[in-house]
Design an enzyme around this catalytic site. Structure first.
Site, PDB file in Angstrom:
ATOM      1  N   THR A   1      -7.729   5.781 -13.465  1.00  0.00           N
ATOM      2  CA  THR A   1      -6.359   6.053 -13.010  1.00  0.00           C
ATOM      3  C   THR A   1      -5.528   4.795 -12.841  1.00  0.00           C
ATOM      4  O   THR A   1      -4.311   4.838 -13.029  1.00  0.00           O
ATOM      5  CB  THR A   1      -6.374   6.853 -11.696  1.00  0.00           C
ATOM      6  OG1 THR A   1      -7.147   6.144 -10.725  1.00  0.00           O
ATOM      7  CG2 THR A   1      -6.952   8.233 -11.917  1.00  0.00           C
ATOM      8  N   CYS A   2      -6.162   3.683 -12.519  1.00  0.00           N
ATOM      9  CA  CYS A   2      -5.396   2.453 -12.324  1.00  0.00           C
ATOM     10  C   CYS A   2      -4.806   1.940 -13.637  1.00  0.00           C
ATOM     11  O   CYS A   2      -3.841   1.188 -13.631  1.00  0.00           O
ATOM     12  CB  CYS A   2      -6.254   1.371 -11.675  1.00  0.00           C
ATOM     13  SG  CYS A   2      -7.740   0.975 -12.605  1.00  0.00           S
ATOM     14  N   ALA A   3      -5.375   2.372 -14.769  1.00  0.00           N
ATOM     15  CA  ALA A   3      -4.899   1.918 -16.075  1.00  0.00           C
ATOM     16  C   ALA A   3      -4.302   3.052 -16.909  1.00  0.00           C
ATOM     17  O   ALA A   3      -4.018   2.866 -18.084  1.00  0.00           O
ATOM     18  CB  ALA A   3      -6.043   1.269 -16.840  1.00  0.00           C
TER      19      ALA A   3
END
Length: 82
Positions: A48-50
């Site tokens: 999710t961070c990318a």
């Protein structure tokens, strides 16, 4: 309609695929519109961070939708590394 934020979608090899050649690039084979049933039990995974999602080559779009909805609903509130 574009997804915002943009996502990077890549192939995730089926967990029970022991073939030397692997799976076709993309979610579905171009000739038949189908993937492989070897992946139908697998869940997608994300970073999710990318904004990165890994999709197995499901055998049809209905299976893909079912597995995505299951992962979204059951994965809320969890944090697992894939």
């Amino acid at each position: 309609a574009a997804l915002l934020p943009r996502l990077t979608v890549v192939r995730k090899h089926p967990s029970n695929d022991n073939s030397a050649g692997g799976t076709p690039v993309g979610s579905f084979k171009a000739d038949s519109g189908m993937g492989t049933t070897a992946a139908d039990a697998d869940l997608p995974s994300v970073m999710t961070c990318a904004n990165y999602i890994k999709l197995p080559p499901y055998s049809d779009k209905g299976i893909m939708k079912e597995r995505l909805m299951y992962a979204i609903n059951e994965g809320q509130g969890s944090f697992d590394l894939s």
